[in-house]
Scaffold this motif. Structure first.
Motif, mmCIF file in Angstrom:
data_model
loop_
_atom_site.group_PDB
_atom_site.id
_atom_site.type_symbol
_atom_site.label_atom_id
_atom_site.label_comp_id
_atom_site.label_asym_id
_atom_site.label_seq_id
_atom_site.Cartn_x
_atom_site.Cartn_y
_atom_site.Cartn_z
ATOM 1 N N LEU A 69 -7.606 -29.118 3.828
ATOM 2 C CA LEU A 69 -9.158 -29.784 3.961
ATOM 3 C C LEU A 69 -9.487 -29.880 5.365
ATOM 4 O O LEU A 69 -8.978 -30.744 6.075
ATOM 5 N N LEU A 70 -10.535 -29.165 5.650
ATOM 6 C CA LEU A 70 -11.188 -29.358 7.035
ATOM 7 C C LEU A 70 -12.584 -29.746 6.755
ATOM 8 O O LEU A 70 -13.287 -29.278 5.633
ATOM 9 N N CYS A 71 -13.017 -30.770 7.438
ATOM 10 C CA CYS A 71 -14.542 -30.987 7.410
ATOM 11 C C CYS A 71 -15.260 -30.845 8.812
ATOM 12 O O CYS A 71 -14.689 -31.053 9.683
ATOM 13 N N SER A 72 -16.664 -30.466 8.761
ATOM 14 C CA SER A 72 -17.506 -30.327 10.050
ATOM 15 C C SER A 72 -17.899 -31.732 10.535
ATOM 16 O O SER A 72 -17.965 -32.653 9.741
ATOM 17 N N ARG A 73 -17.950 -31.967 11.956
ATOM 18 C CA ARG A 73 -18.622 -33.129 12.265
ATOM 19 C C ARG A 73 -19.945 -33.109 12.009
ATOM 20 O O ARG A 73 -20.393 -32.218 12.469
ATOM 21 N N PRO A 74 -20.249 -34.255 11.535
ATOM 22 C CA PRO A 74 -21.912 -34.393 11.277
ATOM 23 C C PRO A 74 -22.765 -34.331 12.466
ATOM 24 O O PRO A 74 -22.270 -34.776 13.854
ATOM 25 N N GLU A 75 -23.929 -33.960 12.313
ATOM 26 C CA GLU A 75 -24.806 -34.086 13.271
ATOM 27 C C GLU A 75 -25.107 -35.503 13.863
ATOM 28 O O GLU A 75 -24.760 -36.249 13.291
ATOM 29 N N GLY A 76 -25.316 -35.499 15.171
ATOM 30 C CA GLY A 76 -25.366 -36.701 15.946
ATOM 31 C C GLY A 76 -24.089 -37.210 16.587
ATOM 32 O O GLY A 76 -24.000 -38.114 17.441
ATOM 33 N N LYS A 77 -23.174 -36.604 16.084
ATOM 34 C CA LYS A 77 -21.514 -37.043 16.767
ATOM 35 C C LYS A 77 -21.344 -36.048 17.812
ATOM 36 O O LYS A 77 -21.665 -34.776 17.799
ATOM 37 N N VAL A 78 -20.489 -36.576 18.588
ATOM 38 C CA VAL A 78 -19.917 -35.409 19.601
ATOM 39 C C VAL A 78 -19.094 -34.307 18.988
ATOM 40 O O VAL A 78 -18.517 -34.686 17.924
ATOM 41 N N TYR A 79 -19.109 -33.244 19.499
ATOM 42 C CA TYR A 79 -18.730 -32.131 18.792
ATOM 43 C C TYR A 79 -19.194 -31.914 17.377
ATOM 44 O O TYR A 79 -18.809 -31.219 16.634
ATOM 45 N N ALA A 80 -20.586 -32.188 17.175
ATOM 46 C CA ALA A 80 -21.263 -31.868 15.843
ATOM 47 C C ALA A 80 -21.144 -30.470 15.472
ATOM 48 O O ALA A 80 -21.221 -29.561 16.485
ATOM 49 N N GLY A 81 -20.963 -30.316 14.328
ATOM 50 C CA GLY A 81 -20.467 -28.858 13.753
ATOM 51 C C GLY A 81 -19.211 -28.299 13.963
ATOM 52 O O GLY A 81 -18.726 -27.154 13.351
ATOM 53 N N HIS A 82 -18.281 -28.944 14.781
ATOM 54 C CA HIS A 82 -16.985 -28.583 15.011
ATOM 55 C C HIS A 82 -16.006 -28.994 13.487
ATOM 56 O O HIS A 82 -16.370 -29.934 12.943
ATOM 57 N N TRP A 83 -15.173 -27.994 13.202
ATOM 58 C CA TRP A 83 -14.132 -28.562 12.169
ATOM 59 C C TRP A 83 -13.128 -29.190 12.427
ATOM 60 O O TRP A 83 -12.496 -29.013 13.551
ATOM 61 N N GLU A 84 -12.757 -30.177 11.672
ATOM 62 C CA GLU A 84 -11.567 -31.059 12.052
ATOM 63 C C GLU A 84 -10.904 -31.475 10.637
ATOM 64 O O GLU A 84 -11.626 -31.221 9.724
ATOM 65 N N PHE A 85 -9.873 -32.292 10.816
ATOM 66 C CA PHE A 85 -9.444 -32.965 9.665
ATOM 67 C C PHE A 85 -9.921 -34.442 9.492
ATOM 68 O O PHE A 85 -10.359 -34.997 10.714
ATOM 69 N N PRO A 86 -10.228 -34.959 8.293
ATOM 70 C CA PRO A 86 -11.028 -35.888 8.024
ATOM 71 C C PRO A 86 -10.237 -37.206 8.632
ATOM 72 O O PRO A 86 -9.002 -37.285 8.566
ATOM 73 N N GLY A 87 -11.004 -38.083 8.939
ATOM 74 C CA GLY A 87 -10.423 -39.410 9.586
ATOM 75 C C GLY A 87 -11.308 -40.267 10.154
ATOM 76 O O GLY A 87 -12.501 -40.277 10.521
ATOM 77 N N GLY A 88 -10.829 -41.300 10.780
ATOM 78 C CA GLY A 88 -11.553 -42.154 11.927
ATOM 79 C C GLY A 88 -10.532 -43.147 12.775
ATOM 80 O O GLY A 88 -9.505 -43.205 12.408
ATOM 81 N N LYS A 89 -11.515 -43.908 13.374
ATOM 82 C CA LYS A 89 -10.907 -44.895 14.136
ATOM 83 C C LYS A 89 -10.313 -46.092 13.503
ATOM 84 O O LYS A 89 -10.937 -46.514 12.519
ATOM 85 N N LEU A 90 -9.032 -46.667 13.987
ATOM 86 C CA LEU A 90 -8.643 -47.720 13.439
ATOM 87 C C LEU A 90 -9.535 -49.015 13.919
ATOM 88 O O LEU A 90 -9.904 -49.173 15.133
ATOM 89 N N GLU A 91 -9.865 -49.834 12.934
ATOM 90 C CA GLU A 91 -10.369 -51.202 13.156
ATOM 91 C C GLU A 91 -9.355 -52.357 13.585
ATOM 92 O O GLU A 91 -8.220 -52.044 13.144
ATOM 93 N N ALA A 92 -9.478 -53.328 14.311
ATOM 94 C CA ALA A 92 -8.853 -54.368 14.762
ATOM 95 C C ALA A 92 -7.932 -54.750 13.392
ATOM 96 O O ALA A 92 -8.328 -54.998 12.253
ATOM 97 N N GLY A 93 -6.736 -54.947 13.413
ATOM 98 C CA GLY A 93 -5.600 -55.366 12.618
ATOM 99 C C GLY A 93 -5.274 -54.336 11.252
ATOM 100 O O GLY A 93 -4.605 -54.572 10.626
ATOM 101 N N GLU A 94 -5.843 -53.107 11.457
ATOM 102 C CA GLU A 94 -5.403 -52.003 10.574
ATOM 103 C C GLU A 94 -4.266 -51.344 10.861
ATOM 104 O O GLU A 94 -3.996 -51.002 11.991
#
Length: 140
Positions: free
Chosen positions: A27-52
């Motif tokens: 699975l690849l997802c496009s980066r949403p509008e308003g984010k850096v590199y909007a429209g580029h395709w990537e694997f989904p995920g995100g930043k770790l929050e404190a303690g995760e």
């Protein structure tokens, strides 16, 4: 920016899911509008929050972003990418099971892919993963 400045930046830890369906597509997802590199395709995920942990962050991010609850996440590879806006440490995990229907909650697009990928442009941090997948496929 010099190479020294780039390596002096503290990396942001990011959990990334490489989801495989029953046909072996990923699975690849496009980066949403308003984010850096909007429209580029990537694997989904995100930043770790404190303690995760990586798996906790991945589980949370995939519920938030694409509406699924993942099963086990198999830690796979770690790769540091230097982007102009940030240095990121990408923790890639393979995921083969999930529940729920895909819901693109940030207005992004999704595509089930095989190599070579047919979507473009691809985020630079995604390129090493495509190479690793090609190496694994060649070894089968």
């Amino acid at each position: 920016m010099s190479a020294t400045e780039a390596t002096d930046r503290v990396p942001v830890d990011v959990a990334v899911g490489v989801l495989f369906d029953a046909q072996g597509r990923f699975l690849l997802c496009s980066r949403p509008e308003g984010k850096v590199y909007a429209g580029h395709w990537e694997f989904p995920g995100g930043k770790l929050e404190a303690g995760e942990t990586v798996e906790q962050a991945l589980r949370r991010e995939l519920i938030e972003e694409i509406g699924i609850t993942i099963g086990p996440a198999q830690p796979w590879r770690v790769h540091v990418m230097d982007y102009p806006h940030a240095r990121v440490r990408l923790h890639f995990c393979k995921v083969r099971a999930w529940t729920g229907g895909f819901e693109m909650r940030e207005g992004q697009q999704m595509a089930w892919s095989r190599l070579p990928v047919e979507v473009a442009p691809v985020l630079p941090g995604t390129l090493p993963v495509l190479d690793w997948l090609a190496e694994e496929a060649a070894g089968d």
